[in-house]
Design a protein around this motif. Structure first.
Motif, PDB file in Angstrom:
ATOM      1  N   THR A  69     -34.723 -14.238 -32.665  1.00  0.00           N
ATOM      2  CA  THR A  69     -35.544 -13.375 -33.504  1.00  0.00           C
ATOM      3  C   THR A  69     -36.661 -14.166 -34.173  1.00  0.00           C
ATOM      4  O   THR A  69     -37.817 -13.734 -34.217  1.00  0.00           O
ATOM      5  CB  THR A  69     -34.683 -12.700 -34.577  1.00  0.00           C
ATOM      6  N   THR A  70     -36.324 -15.350 -34.677  1.00  0.00           N
ATOM      7  CA  THR A  70     -37.318 -16.169 -35.365  1.00  0.00           C
ATOM      8  C   THR A  70     -38.365 -16.695 -34.392  1.00  0.00           C
ATOM      9  O   THR A  70     -39.553 -16.774 -34.725  1.00  0.00           O
ATOM     10  CB  THR A  70     -36.632 -17.337 -36.098  1.00  0.00           C
ATOM     11  N   THR A  72     -39.337 -15.114 -31.711  1.00  0.00           N
ATOM     12  CA  THR A  72     -40.173 -13.957 -31.405  1.00  0.00           C
ATOM     13  C   THR A  72     -41.077 -13.615 -32.576  1.00  0.00           C
ATOM     14  O   THR A  72     -42.252 -13.254 -32.388  1.00  0.00           O
ATOM     15  CB  THR A  72     -39.288 -12.753 -31.048  1.00  0.00           C
ATOM     16  N   LEU A  73     -40.542 -13.734 -33.802  1.00  0.00           N
ATOM     17  CA  LEU A  73     -41.364 -13.481 -34.988  1.00  0.00           C
ATOM     18  C   LEU A  73     -42.464 -14.521 -35.099  1.00  0.00           C
ATOM     19  O   LEU A  73     -43.609 -14.201 -35.429  1.00  0.00           O
ATOM     20  CB  LEU A  73     -40.482 -13.501 -36.237  1.00  0.00           C
ATOM     21  N   ALA A  76     -45.158 -13.638 -32.836  1.00  0.00           N
ATOM     22  CA  ALA A  76     -45.988 -12.573 -33.410  1.00  0.00           C
ATOM     23  C   ALA A  76     -46.966 -13.127 -34.436  1.00  0.00           C
ATOM     24  O   ALA A  76     -48.148 -12.763 -34.464  1.00  0.00           O
ATOM     25  CB  ALA A  76     -45.091 -11.515 -34.049  1.00  0.00           C
ATOM     26  N   ALA A 126     -39.537 -20.857 -35.723  1.00  0.00           N
ATOM     27  CA  ALA A 126     -40.739 -20.047 -35.938  1.00  0.00           C
ATOM     28  C   ALA A 126     -41.967 -20.751 -35.352  1.00  0.00           C
ATOM     29  O   ALA A 126     -42.804 -20.123 -34.686  1.00  0.00           O
ATOM     30  CB  ALA A 126     -40.932 -19.784 -37.427  1.00  0.00           C
ATOM     31  N   ASN A 380     -44.561  -8.887 -29.909  1.00  0.00           N
ATOM     32  CA  ASN A 380     -43.601  -9.828 -30.483  1.00  0.00           C
ATOM     33  C   ASN A 380     -42.935  -9.298 -31.744  1.00  0.00           C
ATOM     34  O   ASN A 380     -41.788  -9.641 -32.025  1.00  0.00           O
ATOM     35  CB  ASN A 380     -44.299 -11.160 -30.749  1.00  0.00           C
ATOM     36  N   LEU A 381     -43.641  -8.461 -32.499  1.00  0.00           N
ATOM     37  CA  LEU A 381     -42.988  -7.814 -33.643  1.00  0.00           C
ATOM     38  C   LEU A 381     -41.876  -6.884 -33.162  1.00  0.00           C
ATOM     39  O   LEU A 381     -40.800  -6.816 -33.764  1.00  0.00           O
ATOM     40  CB  LEU A 381     -44.010  -7.036 -34.474  1.00  0.00           C
ATOM     41  N   ALA A 384     -39.073  -9.100 -32.150  1.00  0.00           N
ATOM     42  CA  ALA A 384     -38.418  -9.692 -33.319  1.00  0.00           C
ATOM     43  C   ALA A 384     -37.509  -8.685 -34.018  1.00  0.00           C
ATOM     44  O   ALA A 384     -36.388  -9.007 -34.422  1.00  0.00           O
ATOM     45  CB  ALA A 384     -39.473 -10.220 -34.293  1.00  0.00           C
TER      46      ALA A 384
END
Length: 427
Positions: A69-70, A72-73, A76, A126, A380-381, A384
């Protein structure tokens, strides 16, 4: 922006010299393909261990999805700055900077995980997301100088080039452990070490070899308004996409395809691990999934050029639906999970290649980078958000429930296809 006598991407052009678009395009695609092989290794190496590292650091399955998730975030967050840098200075600085930031992120993640500091590990992940953003934005560079008849092919070749590195990457747990132990690192951190080195190499290759710059040549030879490039606010780019039916369909198709893929892929290693699968089997599953994402992309690009962008996009959404049905019904049968993940990757490929070509064709060259950055940000959001929810959904509803959740995201694509076709007929 280039000055008189300056060749796009650096260097001086002889007086009176122009640029052979076809020659520059061939060189750009060749360089991008080489870089994607190296950078793809960095992207793939951490996929099979990120969730396991997060789970080991926190002791919680619900937190396991935070690594992906991080990433992907982070992808973004970096999508717009990297696209903005490309719009102002060209693809070479934009892509090169992204790979360098990702290499720094890999180093931070290794240090945080080794020290047992989960927030520092996530901060590194990130920054690592810049590599994912750069890997994805390379496909836009392949479309800068392509014509309509070959845009899908050229774009898909760059997507395909990720195959070699990305498929090998998840299988580096064993070699990674062998390298990590002598360095005093936890064995799971070996793949992250490989990622860091791969990202640094990709950055160096991009900055050294991507000359002339394809985006700057496209503006020079196509009459694009280079003087105003990069100054368009993101909201204006978004308004442009929303006002253009085919661009809006491209954005939604990209977001939906990526969100479905990330939602399921993120928790597959954890699901398989809880079913007793060995790390080698988990790595093989993710490798096959990545092969589905990239290996057949030239075929997808050819179909997109010959059959059309919309039919290819619709076929991709259908494949994604089949994938989540198979994966969701797999329980812990490893072969069935593998089959579902391969189809999941293939559906993503159909969606991404067709949507990216569609977006490039829907907008003039000088407006593309901003719209491409907004699209990658949204993409990407979506990933995420899906990744953040995936651990909770797996805990609450199981792997079948997680796949059912993912299936919902294809519905807006089918609705917008009908709307876009009506808009085309009306115009």
């Amino acid at each position: 922006m280039t000055t008189a006598g300056e060749a796009p991407g650096g260097g001086r052009a002889r007086a009176g010299d122009g640029h052979d678009r076809a020659r520059v395009q061939r060189r750009a695609v060749s360089v991008l393909v080489a870089v994607q092989v190296v950078g793809g290794l960095g992207v793939g190496a951490a996929l099979s261990v990120g969730g396991l590292i997060a789970e080991a650091l926190t002791g919680s399955q619900s937190w396991a999805g935070m690594a992906t998730t991080t990433i992907t975030l982070g992808a973004a967050v970096f999508a717009l700055p990297l696209a903005g840098l490309a719009a102002r200075r060209g693809r070479r600085p934009g892509l090169g900077a992204g790979w360098v930031v990702a290499a720094c992120g890999g180093a931070v993640a290794i240090g945080g995980a080794q020290a047992g500091w989960f927030p520092v590990f996530l901060a590194g992940m990130a920054l690592y997301g810049a590599g994912t953003a750069t890997n994805l934005q390379a496909r836009h560079a392949a479309a800068d100088l392509a014509d309509d008849a070959t845009r899908g092919r050229d774009l898909s070749l760059v997507v395909w080039a990720t195959t070699a590195g990305a498929v090998v990457g998840p299988n580096l747990t064993g070699p990674g452990a062998a390298v990590a132990r002598p360095l005093g690192l936890d064995p799971l951190l070996g793949p992250l070490l490989f990622s860091t080195l791969a990202f640094a190499a990709a950055g160096a290759l991009t900055l050294l070899l991507l000359r002339p710059d394809p985006l700057l040549v496209a503006r020079e030879t196509g009459g694009g308004r280079a003087a105003s490039a990069g100054k368009e606010p993101p909201l204006e780019s978004l308004r442009l996409v929303v006002r253009t039916p085919m661009a809006l369909l491209a954005l939604v198709g990209t977001v939906a395809s990526h969100t479905v893929m990330v939602a399921v892929m993120t928790m597959t290693p954890v699901h398989m691990s809880h079913g007793g699968a060995a790390l080698t089997v988990i790595g093989l599953t993710i490798s096959l999934h990545i092969a589905g994402m990239y290996a057949l992309s030239p075929v997808v690009g050819w179909l997109s050029d010959r059959v059309g962008r919309i039919p290819t996009l619709v076929a991709g959404q259908g494949i994604l639906l089949v994938a989540v049905v198979i994966a969701g019904a797999s329980d812990h049968r490893e072969g069935v999970v593998m089959a579902g993940l391969v189809l999941l990757g293939l559906g993503w490929s159909f969606g991404l290649v067709s949507s990216s070509a569609m977006l490039a064709e829907a907008l003039p060259p000088e407006r593309r980078p901003g719209a491409q950055g907004v699209t990658d940000l949204a993409m990407n959001l979506g990933g995420a958000g899906a990744g953040a929810l995936s651990g909770v959904l797996l805990s609450a509803f199981g792997f079948g429930g997680l796949n059912a959740f993912a299936a919902v995201f294809v519905v807006p694509v089918f609705a917008l296809v009908l709307w876009a076709r009506r808009s085309q007929r009306a115009s």
